[in-house]
Design a protein around this motif. Structure first.
Motif, PDB file in Angstrom:
ATOM      1  N   UNK A  81       0.817  -1.227   0.000  1.00 47.97           N
ATOM      2  CA  UNK A  81       0.000   0.000   0.000  1.00 47.97           C
ATOM      3  C   UNK A  81       0.847   1.271   0.000  1.00 47.97           C
ATOM      4  N   UNK A  82       2.151   1.147  -0.188  1.00 49.15           N
ATOM      5  CA  UNK A  82       3.063   2.277  -0.100  1.00 49.15           C
ATOM      6  C   UNK A  82       2.778   3.306  -1.195  1.00 49.15           C
ATOM      7  N   UNK A  83       2.584   4.579  -0.829  1.00 50.96           N
ATOM      8  CA  UNK A  83       2.414   5.611  -1.851  1.00 50.96           C
ATOM      9  C   UNK A  83       3.663   5.692  -2.735  1.00 50.96           C
ATOM     10  N   UNK A  84       3.438   5.927  -4.003  1.00 54.79           N
ATOM     11  CA  UNK A  84       4.513   5.927  -5.000  1.00 54.79           C
ATOM     12  C   UNK A  84       5.642   6.908  -4.666  1.00 54.79           C
ATOM     13  N   UNK A  85       5.302   8.023  -4.032  1.00 56.35           N
ATOM     14  CA  UNK A  85       6.317   9.042  -3.737  1.00 56.35           C
ATOM     15  C   UNK A  85       7.418   8.539  -2.795  1.00 56.35           C
ATOM     16  N   UNK A  86       7.118   7.496  -1.992  1.00 58.63           N
ATOM     17  CA  UNK A  86       8.102   6.965  -1.044  1.00 58.63           C
ATOM     18  C   UNK A  86       8.922   5.807  -1.605  1.00 58.63           C
ATOM     19  N   UNK A  87       8.524   5.291  -2.737  1.00 65.28           N
ATOM     20  CA  UNK A  87       9.170   4.108  -3.315  1.00 65.28           C
ATOM     21  C   UNK A  87      10.693   4.254  -3.461  1.00 65.28           C
ATOM     22  N   UNK A  88      11.213   5.374  -3.972  1.00 64.79           N
ATOM     23  CA  UNK A  88      12.682   5.478  -4.101  1.00 64.79           C
ATOM     24  C   UNK A  88      13.415   5.379  -2.761  1.00 64.79           C
ATOM     25  N   UNK A  89      12.831   5.951  -1.714  1.00 66.93           N
ATOM     26  CA  UNK A  89      13.456   5.898  -0.385  1.00 66.93           C
ATOM     27  C   UNK A  89      13.467   4.469   0.146  1.00 66.93           C
ATOM     28  N   UNK A  90      12.356   3.762  -0.064  1.00 68.51           N
ATOM     29  CA  UNK A  90      12.250   2.377   0.414  1.00 68.51           C
ATOM     30  C   UNK A  90      13.211   1.479  -0.354  1.00 68.51           C
ATOM     31  N   UNK A  91      13.288   1.654  -1.660  1.00 70.52           N
ATOM     32  CA  UNK A  91      14.202   0.848  -2.469  1.00 70.52           C
ATOM     33  C   UNK A  91      15.657   1.084  -2.046  1.00 70.52           C
ATOM     34  N   UNK A  92      16.003   2.344  -1.795  1.00 77.15           N
ATOM     35  CA  UNK A  92      17.351   2.691  -1.372  1.00 77.15           C
ATOM     36  C   UNK A  92      17.695   2.021  -0.043  1.00 77.15           C
ATOM     37  N   UNK A  93      16.793   2.132   0.923  1.00 79.22           N
ATOM     38  CA  UNK A  93      17.024   1.528   2.247  1.00 79.22           C
ATOM     39  C   UNK A  93      17.102   0.006   2.147  1.00 79.22           C
ATOM     40  N   UNK A  94      16.247  -0.593   1.309  1.00 80.16           N
ATOM     41  CA  UNK A  94      16.268  -2.051   1.140  1.00 80.16           C
ATOM     42  C   UNK A  94      17.608  -2.501   0.549  1.00 80.16           C
ATOM     43  N   UNK A  95      18.150  -1.725  -0.378  1.00 75.65           N
ATOM     44  CA  UNK A  95      19.445  -2.045  -0.982  1.00 75.65           C
ATOM     45  C   UNK A  95      20.547  -1.975   0.071  1.00 75.65           C
TER      46      UNK A  95
ATOM     47  N   UNK B 252      20.245  -2.288   3.304  1.00 77.39           N
ATOM     48  CA  UNK B 252      20.038  -3.355   4.293  1.00 77.39           C
ATOM     49  C   UNK B 252      20.132  -4.755   3.687  1.00 77.39           C
ATOM     50  N   UNK B 253      20.343  -4.830   2.355  1.00 81.62           N
ATOM     51  CA  UNK B 253      20.355  -6.121   1.655  1.00 81.62           C
ATOM     52  C   UNK B 253      19.086  -6.905   1.977  1.00 81.62           C
ATOM     53  N   UNK B 254      17.968  -6.235   1.787  1.00 83.59           N
ATOM     54  CA  UNK B 254      16.671  -6.782   2.165  1.00 83.59           C
ATOM     55  C   UNK B 254      15.814  -7.005   0.922  1.00 83.59           C
ATOM     56  N   UNK B 255      15.183  -8.164   0.884  1.00 79.20           N
ATOM     57  CA  UNK B 255      14.228  -8.440  -0.186  1.00 79.20           C
ATOM     58  C   UNK B 255      12.848  -8.020   0.317  1.00 79.20           C
ATOM     59  N   UNK B 256      12.221  -7.106  -0.406  1.00 72.54           N
ATOM     60  CA  UNK B 256      10.933  -6.577   0.035  1.00 72.54           C
ATOM     61  C   UNK B 256       9.815  -7.581  -0.184  1.00 72.54           C
TER      62      UNK B 256
ATOM     63  N   UNK C 135      14.898  17.622   2.451  1.00 73.68           N
ATOM     64  CA  UNK C 135      13.925  17.127   1.472  1.00 73.68           C
ATOM     65  C   UNK C 135      13.964  15.602   1.410  1.00 73.68           C
ATOM     66  N   UNK C 136      14.363  14.978   2.512  1.00 74.90           N
ATOM     67  CA  UNK C 136      14.508  13.525   2.511  1.00 74.90           C
ATOM     68  C   UNK C 136      13.603  12.866   3.560  1.00 74.90           C
ATOM     69  N   UNK C 137      13.545  11.556   3.462  1.00 71.75           N
ATOM     70  CA  UNK C 137      12.768  10.739   4.393  1.00 71.75           C
ATOM     71  C   UNK C 137      13.659   9.617   4.908  1.00 71.75           C
ATOM     72  N   UNK C 138      13.345   9.149   6.102  1.00 69.38           N
ATOM     73  CA  UNK C 138      14.059   8.015   6.685  1.00 69.38           C
ATOM     74  C   UNK C 138      13.080   6.847   6.714  1.00 69.38           C
ATOM     75  N   UNK C 139      13.535   5.693   6.263  1.00 75.62           N
ATOM     76  CA  UNK C 139      12.689   4.504   6.168  1.00 75.62           C
ATOM     77  C   UNK C 139      13.038   3.533   7.286  1.00 75.62           C
ATOM     78  N   UNK C 140      12.006   3.008   7.938  1.00 72.42           N
ATOM     79  CA  UNK C 140      12.175   2.003   8.985  1.00 72.42           C
ATOM     80  C   UNK C 140      11.371   0.758   8.614  1.00 72.42           C
ATOM     81  N   UNK C 141      12.045  -0.368   8.432  1.00 72.06           N
ATOM     82  CA  UNK C 141      11.344  -1.643   8.276  1.00 72.06           C
ATOM     83  C   UNK C 141      11.072  -2.129   9.694  1.00 72.06           C
ATOM     84  N   UNK C 142       9.838  -2.050  10.119  1.00 74.85           N
ATOM     85  CA  UNK C 142       9.520  -2.223  11.531  1.00 74.85           C
ATOM     86  C   UNK C 142       9.877  -3.597  12.095  1.00 74.85           C
ATOM     87  N   UNK C 143       9.882  -4.629  11.262  1.00 75.26           N
ATOM     88  CA  UNK C 143      10.227  -5.957  11.785  1.00 75.26           C
ATOM     89  C   UNK C 143      11.723  -6.097  12.085  1.00 75.26           C
ATOM     90  N   UNK C 144      12.513  -5.080  11.743  1.00 77.59           N
ATOM     91  CA  UNK C 144      13.959  -5.129  11.981  1.00 77.59           C
ATOM     92  C   UNK C 144      14.352  -4.599  13.361  1.00 77.59           C
TER      93      UNK C 144
END
Length: 88
Positions: free
Chosen positions: A14-28, A30-34, A49-58
């Motif tokens: 359900x992630x809004x498209x505007x956050x996708x680049x930040x999530x992809x960057x953080x996943x890379x 963290x070496x995480x498969x989404x 002009x940036x955002x910080x991403x938290x994968x809550x299960x981490x």
């Protein structure tokens, strides 16, 4: 030090498209498969002009999140910390 406030908590599916680049960057980093079911908190870093991403299960607790943000020269606001704490 910058202040981090919650923009939202989303399932990856359900992630809004505007956050996708930040999530992809953080996943890379963290070496995480989404997964579609991943629960992700998006923090707005005030004064930037940036955002910080938290994968809550981490995270086991909010102290781990506070440390990560401190290392990034940011501090999470109290309300945001309480909301995220309820999702851990």
């Amino acid at each position: 030090m910058f202040i981090a406030t919650l923009d939202g908590i989303f399932k990856y599916s359900d992630l809004p498209e505007e956050y996708e680049p930040y999530v992809q960057f953080k996943a890379t980093i963290d070496k995480r498969e989404l997964k579609q079911s991943d629960e992700i908190a998006i923090l707005n870093i005030a004064g930037t002009s940036t955002h910080h991403v938290l994968f809550l299960d981490a995270y086991k607790n909010t102290a781990e999140i506070e440390k990560e943000l401190k290392d990034a020269d940011a501090k999470i606001n109290h309300t945001t910390l309480k909301i995220i704490g309820g999702h851990l």
